[in-house]
Write a protein that holds these residues in place. Structure first.
Motif, PDB file in Angstrom:
ATOM      1  N   THR A 142      -2.907  12.087   4.855  1.00 18.60           N
ATOM      2  CA  THR A 142      -2.669  12.532   3.474  1.00 18.60           C
ATOM      3  C   THR A 142      -1.259  13.073   3.273  1.00 18.60           C
ATOM      4  O   THR A 142      -0.787  13.190   2.153  1.00 18.60           O
ATOM      5  CB  THR A 142      -3.684  13.607   3.038  1.00 18.60           C
ATOM      6  N   SER A 143      -0.567  13.378   4.362  1.00 16.14           N
ATOM      7  CA  SER A 143       0.793  13.890   4.192  1.00 16.14           C
ATOM      8  C   SER A 143       1.714  12.825   3.597  1.00 16.14           C
ATOM      9  O   SER A 143       2.740  13.135   3.007  1.00 16.14           O
ATOM     10  CB  SER A 143       1.346  14.388   5.527  1.00 16.14           C
ATOM     11  N   GLU A 144       1.308  11.557   3.745  1.00 12.69           N
ATOM     12  CA  GLU A 144       2.133  10.486   3.160  1.00 12.69           C
ATOM     13  C   GLU A 144       2.175  10.587   1.637  1.00 12.69           C
ATOM     14  O   GLU A 144       3.074  10.059   0.991  1.00 12.69           O
ATOM     15  CB  GLU A 144       1.579   9.106   3.569  1.00 12.69           C
ATOM     16  N   LEU A 145       1.160  11.251   1.080  1.00 13.37           N
ATOM     17  CA  LEU A 145       1.117  11.430  -0.370  1.00 13.37           C
ATOM     18  C   LEU A 145       2.345  12.180  -0.883  1.00 13.37           C
ATOM     19  O   LEU A 145       2.789  11.978  -2.010  1.00 13.37           O
ATOM     20  CB  LEU A 145      -0.142  12.212  -0.759  1.00 13.37           C
ATOM     21  N   GLU A 146       2.849  13.032  -0.040  1.00 16.50           N
ATOM     22  CA  GLU A 146       3.979  13.866  -0.482  1.00 16.50           C
ATOM     23  C   GLU A 146       5.234  13.052  -0.727  1.00 16.50           C
ATOM     24  O   GLU A 146       6.147  13.478  -1.416  1.00 16.50           O
ATOM     25  CB  GLU A 146       4.257  14.964   0.567  1.00 16.50           C
ATOM     26  N   GLN A 147       5.272  11.856  -0.125  1.00 13.10           N
ATOM     27  CA  GLN A 147       6.482  11.033  -0.312  1.00 13.10           C
ATOM     28  C   GLN A 147       6.458  10.242  -1.622  1.00 13.10           C
ATOM     29  O   GLN A 147       7.419   9.575  -1.970  1.00 13.10           O
ATOM     30  CB  GLN A 147       6.628  10.062   0.860  1.00 13.10           C
ATOM     31  N   LEU A 148       5.333  10.298  -2.349  1.00 17.17           N
ATOM     32  CA  LEU A 148       5.238   9.527  -3.600  1.00 17.17           C
ATOM     33  C   LEU A 148       6.059  10.197  -4.707  1.00 17.17           C
ATOM     34  O   LEU A 148       6.410  11.375  -4.621  1.00 17.17           O
ATOM     35  CB  LEU A 148       3.780   9.397  -4.018  1.00 17.17           C
ATOM     36  N   LEU A 149       6.329   9.417  -5.756  1.00 14.95           N
ATOM     37  CA  LEU A 149       7.178   9.912  -6.837  1.00 14.95           C
ATOM     38  C   LEU A 149       6.340  10.592  -7.916  1.00 14.95           C
ATOM     39  O   LEU A 149       5.251  10.120  -8.249  1.00 14.95           O
ATOM     40  CB  LEU A 149       7.953   8.759  -7.488  1.00 14.95           C
TER      41      LEU A 149
ATOM     42  N   LEU B  53       0.842  -1.192   0.000  1.00  9.94           N
ATOM     43  CA  LEU B  53       0.000   0.000   0.000  1.00  9.94           C
ATOM     44  C   LEU B  53       0.886   1.254   0.000  1.00  9.94           C
ATOM     45  O   LEU B  53       1.756   1.401   0.849  1.00  9.94           O
ATOM     46  CB  LEU B  53      -0.914  -0.024   1.233  1.00  9.94           C
ATOM     47  N   PRO B  54       0.667   2.157  -0.982  1.00 11.29           N
ATOM     48  CA  PRO B  54       1.535   3.343  -1.098  1.00 11.29           C
ATOM     49  C   PRO B  54       1.303   4.334   0.040  1.00 11.29           C
ATOM     50  O   PRO B  54       2.203   5.078   0.411  1.00 11.29           O
ATOM     51  CB  PRO B  54       1.115   3.973  -2.429  1.00 11.29           C
ATOM     52  N   VAL B  55       0.081   4.350   0.554  1.00  9.71           N
ATOM     53  CA  VAL B  55      -0.290   5.299   1.617  1.00  9.71           C
ATOM     54  C   VAL B  55      -1.153   4.516   2.601  1.00  9.71           C
ATOM     55  O   VAL B  55      -2.023   3.754   2.179  1.00  9.71           O
ATOM     56  CB  VAL B  55      -1.110   6.465   1.009  1.00  9.71           C
ATOM     57  N   GLY B  56      -0.930   4.711   3.896  1.00  8.07           N
ATOM     58  CA  GLY B  56      -1.718   3.974   4.877  1.00  8.07           C
ATOM     59  C   GLY B  56      -3.192   4.362   4.840  1.00  8.07           C
ATOM     60  O   GLY B  56      -3.538   5.468   4.433  1.00  8.07           O
ATOM     61  N   GLY B  57      -4.062   3.408   5.201  1.00  5.18           N
ATOM     62  CA  GLY B  57      -5.475   3.754   5.230  1.00  5.18           C
ATOM     63  C   GLY B  57      -6.375   2.540   5.205  1.00  5.18           C
ATOM     64  O   GLY B  57      -5.917   1.405   5.371  1.00  5.18           O
ATOM     65  N   GLU B  58      -7.668   2.836   4.969  1.00  4.09           N
ATOM     66  CA  GLU B  58      -8.661   1.767   4.978  1.00  4.09           C
ATOM     67  C   GLU B  58      -9.072   1.439   3.545  1.00  4.09           C
ATOM     68  O   GLU B  58      -9.236   2.336   2.717  1.00  4.09           O
ATOM     69  CB  GLU B  58      -9.892   2.242   5.777  1.00  4.09           C
ATOM     70  N   ILE B  59      -9.246   0.142   3.265  1.00  2.00           N
ATOM     71  CA  ILE B  59      -9.711  -0.266   1.937  1.00  2.00           C
ATOM     72  C   ILE B  59     -11.212   0.028   1.881  1.00  2.00           C
ATOM     73  O   ILE B  59     -11.989  -0.524   2.669  1.00  2.00           O
ATOM     74  CB  ILE B  59      -9.488  -1.776   1.712  1.00  2.00           C
TER      75      ILE B  59
END
Lengths: 444, 487, 131
Positions: free
Chosen positions: C113-120, C76-82
């Motif tokens: 949503t801050s984890e999104l910033e770590q994506l490429l 999973l690229p970002v933590g969360g609920e399916i």
């Protein structure tokens, strides 16, 4: 040596190509400290004729041989094997091939296994059968591990005490180093599994019942299955005598989720217990948790039907430590033998043969009862049953042995509570005269 | 009308439907004896509906399986250089020995006194395998190589448990057999992968770096799956032993080193052998095999039970003590396979077994030398019983290892093992075994060279191959996407 | 297999080092695998999907993709609920091969949503593949 084709000249020539002076030099990468000292301590080689004579001596050392009537089943059954099986199944194209990794040149093995899988599903009333497990015992162990995988977070399995004692031992050995626990369910006075304690065990992923069980008793699988499912566990059934399903309701019809057992009865000689054949089947929804190889139907580039090994991603060579089992290919030719046996008998033949086995056992029971012996369990049995004699049966056993009859198996070694009671088996191979001879020796 | 339903044949390759697509209700392919007892009533509650098997005559069945057999290729058909599988010739006398009526009819639960012949064979085979491996404790119960691995791992677990030592990891090199991680995982061990060194063998430092007191030991295949001898095995074993671990030797490749190395002297504690590889029992289209396990004296008490022992010239089954890991097979393993291996060892004797290893290595080394200009070698070191090439050159022509393998089928050969070991790209792993003669090997070499030429000159021949087998290339993707596992 | 020049990239997506793509920025995100990943895997024959409602941390394995001879894990690229899974892949896993960007695998509600910033970015991902 006739299996080693190289002439001395050829060896020299080949050594020259690889740039070595001697055969020993081929092993220059082996450190001295790893080398074998001297010559391996093995007997001198024998030629074909010496070996034949030697094996004849060993055969001679078998006090009980093929001319005896052995009235023991207990997981290994004496049934007639048609000559067609010996002849056709010794064809070297079957025998000297390996696992069908190159399907285009192994369609014989592959179609044969696909047919085996199909006949097994029809026999057991299940959706899918694999290409085999080593034997009935390891099939049970694999079935229990599969049950634990399917049930995910549960930690226990329950196994009936009427399951073959050796099968339970194997399951125990497989489970020993894991975090799972195996609990035994007791047998009631009718020779059937008593499920009344199941609810108090808790956390049970799967329950395994053998039918006909070790005492030959036909379990009430339908009722057991309902109770097991009501307790939230998977229903595993085991068997040692597949011929019984020529007559009995099959496990699938009784609600089994996983079925595992021994297929030796179908065309394989007893052979001191092996090669055996672990049959293994389950419902469609569990197929990705199944251990073992599977053959599936497909097409070639021209759209022609063909067969390949499939769903391999469950297996050790791909999924490594997360595989459903470590098992690779195993009883190959035994699956083809069993399929050839099943197709030689056909549906009607299987029913007829099963009925004959049943009738022989019932006749045997009647003769023994007439001599005052007690048939320990009243419940219906298939071709095996437990007998209690009025007196110590050992002297009678010895007299019968002298008449080339092995009269049953003393249960004391497996069930102390049944010490002195004997488990008997009769199949179509036991003539009425043999049965009468045994009954004749029993003192009223 | 689909192609499969066209009556007749393609040349002499007969078409043959599935069992249930032929026959007629009412036919019978074997006798059911006439009943000599009264028919007994069977309770209706338990009675099934009858089994839906096809009804076939004896001729139907015999033709069916004869035709199926003709779509197969075995060692008796021709060279079968399947790396890691040791597809050597299977002597016919061994089949006769295995079917000796007195031995083959034995029930496995008869008391010891009644089956002395079979117990003698089990006992002597145990002794022979002990002599060959230098490891004195032997069980012949495991029914296959992977089953032997499992038995071996159970012994590891029992040993560490007895020592009150909690260990949850095991070292497995990338050149070990593919089964090893799954076998270890069954016993709760987490495999720690070890990369082989740049020369294809393990280096001592990489083991020293990871071996600790939470690691149960190491599983080494030696010679490894690249066909190379693990030269540092003794030093590696010392490191593992110093941390209280055990060394497992995967004996699948023993055919290279019989009478040449002594596994015990290499530091191996537990080793399984594949009787269907090294000791020439036929592979049966994938079994039955046998995977006996040999261990040091210290570990003998953990072996599965029962085992055959000899006392005052009689033989009996010994059930061991409480330390035994118990049973791994319902009875005595694949006894009919043991008989064949026994027969083979008695036929060969020590000198011929050693010679077999030498010639197996000579054949592989010869192929390696002759083909190394045609296909790139994975590692240019002295090889043992098999040699491994990569697909680096084929790739230039957009030809895959699979294409080369399928073209070999058209040329009458079983292809080598392909895409294994994983450490070599597009691996082509050739194990000729000692029973192939020089002219057959020379012919195989010429055919491989021809195919590599074809890859440049007429690549479609490879991509379309096989054209001369029972089927053309089969769609494995279709089989896996839409599984059809029974008819 | 494709040459790098043949691999398709979609500009507006975010990518991970495990060759997954992510789209959406608000309440939910859709996750799939890149064209490069589907090409490397070859014919996909089975997709193992998580249960709706399950939660995972960033980097957790949430499913697998199987080809005939390989299994690859999905992280999973970002933590969360399916919140949804693409059920169409159950019967037709080949959709991922046919159109990897048109066929998402799971939809998640991100927990951070801050984890999104770590994506490429697409450029960073392209650079990663060039090595």
């Amino acid at each position: 040596m006739r299996y080693l084709p190289h002439t001395d000249d050829e060896i020299e020539e080949m050594l020259a190509v690889v740039g070595r002076k001697s055969l020993d030099e081929l092993f220059c990468s082996v450190p001295d400290a790893c080398r074998y000292d001297g010559v391996m301590g093995l007997p001198e080689p024998m030629d074909e004729w010496q070996l034949t004579a030697h094996v004849a001596q060993l055969a001679e050392a078998m006090q009980v041989n093929h001319t005896y009537n052995v009235l023991i089943g207990a997981g290994s059954y004496h049934h007639n094997i048609p000559e067609t099986i010996r002849t056709v199944m010794s064809r070297s194209e079957f025998v000297t091939a390996y696992t069908p990794y190159q399907p285009e040149m192994a369609q014989g093995t592959l179609q044969g296994i696909y047919e085996y899988q199909t006949l097994v599903t029809r026999l057991l009333g299940m959706d899918v059968a694999n290409a085999s497990i080593y034997d009935g015992a390891s099939a049970l162990a694999e079935g229990l591990l599969m049950g634990l995988r399917v049930a995910k977070k549960k930690a226990k399995v329950a196994v009936s005490a009427a399951v073959h004692p050796h099968y339970r031992e194997v399951a125990k050995a497989y489970l020993e180093p894991t975090c799972y626990e195996m609990v035994e369910l007791p047998v009631g006075p009718d020779g059937r599994t008593d499920l009344s304690g199941l609810a108090t065990i808790g956390d049970v992923a799967a329950v395994a019942i053998q039918s006909p069980n070790f005492f030959g008793v036909i379990e009430d699988l339908e009722t057991l299955g309902k109770d097991i499912h009501a307790a939230g566990a998977l229903f595993i059934t085991s068997f040692t005598e597949p011929l019984a399903y020529g007559l009995l309701k099959n496990p699938g019809a009784c609600g089994a989720d996983i079925v595992c057992g021994e297929g030796q009865s179908f065309g394989l000689p007893r052979s001191f217990g092996g090669a055996a054949l672990g049959m293994f089947a389950c419902r469609d929804e569990f197929v990705r948790n199944m251990p073992g190889r599977l053959v599936g139907q497909t097409q070639d580039l021209d759209g022609k039907r063909g067969f390949v090994l499939t769903l391999s991603t469950r297996e050790q060579h791909i999924r490594r430590e997360k595989a459903t089992s470590n098992i690779c290919s195993n009883q190959g030719i035994c699956t083809l033998i069993a399929a050839m046996y099943m197709s030689s008998l056909g549906g009607s033949g299987l029913g007829e043969l099963a009925r004959l086995n049943y009738s022989k056992a019932e006749y045997f029971k009647a003769q023994l009862r007439a001599k005052g012996a007690k048939i320990v369990f009243d419940s219906p049995t298939f071709n095996e049953f437990v007998v209690e004699f009025k007196e110590d049966f050992r002297p009678t056993y010895e007299r019968l042995l002298a008449k080339k009859i092995v009269a049953g198996l003393d249960l004391g070694k497996f069930y102390p509570e049944h010490k002195g009671r004997y488990l008997f088996c009769v199949t179509e191979t036991a003539a009425k005269e043999i049965i009468d001879a045994v009954a004749g020796e029993v003192k009223p | 009308m689909s192609t499969t339903n066209i009556p007749g044949a393609n040349g002499i390759i007969q078409n043959e439907p599935l069992l249930w697509e032929k026959g007629k209700k009412g036919r019978r392919g074997m006798c059911v004896p006439a009943s000599d007892v009264p028919e007994a009533h069977f309770p209706a509650d338990f009675q099934g509906q009858g089994v839906d098997f096809p009804d076939l005559s004896e001729v139907d069945v015999v033709r069916h399986y004869t035709r199926l057999s003709q779509w197969n290729y075995g060692v008796d058909t021709g060279m079968y250089p399947l790396g890691s599988c040791t597809m050597k010739y299977n002597p016919k006398i061994n089949e006769k020995v295995a079917s000796t009526p007195q031995l083959a009819a034995a029930h496995p639960m008869l008391s010891d006194a009644l089956v002395q012949g079979n117990l003698q064979i089990m006992y002597e085979l145990q002794e022979y395998l002990a002599a060959i491996t230098g490891l004195p404790g032997v069980t012949v119960q495991p029914a296959a190589g992977a089953h032997g691995e499992l038995a071996g791992m159970l012994i590891f677990a029992a040993y560490h448990k007895a020592k009150n030592s909690k260990r949850n990891k095991i070292l497995i090199p990338d050149t070990a057999h593919g089964t090893n991680p799954a076998s270890a995982a069954l016993c709760g061990y987490k495999p720690v992968p070890i990369k082989s060194g740049p020369n294809g063998i393990l280096d001592i430092k990489s083991i020293a770096a990871v071996m600790d007191e939470e690691t149960a030991g190491i599983m080494v295949t030696n010679p490894n799956t690249l066909g190379l001898f693990e030269t540092n095995i003794r030093e590696i074993a010392e490191i593992v032993h110093a941390k209280g671990g055990l060394v497992y030797g995967d004996g699948a490749n023993l055919n290279a080193v019989m009478g040449i190395i002594n596994p015990r002297k290499c530091g191996v504690d537990v080793m399984h052998l594949n009787l269907h590889k090294t000791f020439s029992t036929p592979h049966g289209g994938g079994g039955p095999g046998a995977g006996p396990v040999c261990v040091t004296e210290e570990l003998s008490k953990y072996l599965p039970s029962p085992r055959a022992v000899k006392e005052d010239n009689t033989y009996r089954l010994d059930y061991g003590g409480p330390e035994s890991v118990g049973r791994v097979h319902a009875f005595h393993g694949n006894f009919s396979v043991l008989l064949r291996a026994y027969s083979y060892i008695r036929t060969m004797g020590a000198e011929n077994l050693k010679k077999a290893s030498q010639l197996a290595v000579l054949n592989a080394a010869y192929i390696k030398e002759k083909l190394k200009g045609t296909l790139p070698l994975a590692y240019n070191r002295p090889c043992m019983h098999e040699c491994v090439f990569s697909d680096a050159l084929l790739q230039e022509d957009k030809i895959s290892t699979l294409d080369l393998a399928k073209r070999l089928i058209d040329c009458g050969y079983h292809p080598p093992t392909i895409y294994f070991p994983l450490v070599v790209h597009g691996a082509i792993m050739i194990e000729p075994t000692e029973t192939e003669c020089k002219e057959d090997i020379d012919q195989f070499i010429e055919v491989v060279k021809m195919i590599v030429r074809e890859a440049k000159e007429n690549p479609e021949l490879l991509r379309q191959a096989p054209m001369r087998a029972k089927t053309r290339r089969l769609d494995e993707t279709l089989a896996a996407r839409h599984p059809c596992l029974c008819g | 297999m494709k040459e790098l020049s043949e691999v398709i990239f979609v500009e507006e997506l975010k990518y991970t080092e495990d060759h997954e793509w992510v789209t959406g920025s608000g309440a939910t995100l859709k996750v799939g695998i890149s064209d490069y990943a589907q090409d490397q895997l070859g014919d996909i024959v089975f997709v193992e999907l998580p249960e709706v409602g399950a939660t995972f941390a960033k980097g957790d394995q949430f499913g697998t993709l199987e080809s005939v001879k390989a299994v690859s894990e999905l992280y999973l690229p970002v933590g969360g609920e399916i919140v949804a899974v693409n059920d169409a892949l159950g019967d037709a896993p080949e959709l991922i091969n046919q159109d990897p960007y048109g066929n998402w695998i799971v939809e998640i509600k991100p927990s951070d949503t801050s984890e999104l910033e770590q994506l490429l970015s697409v450029d960073a991902y392209r650079q990663l593949l060039r090595g």
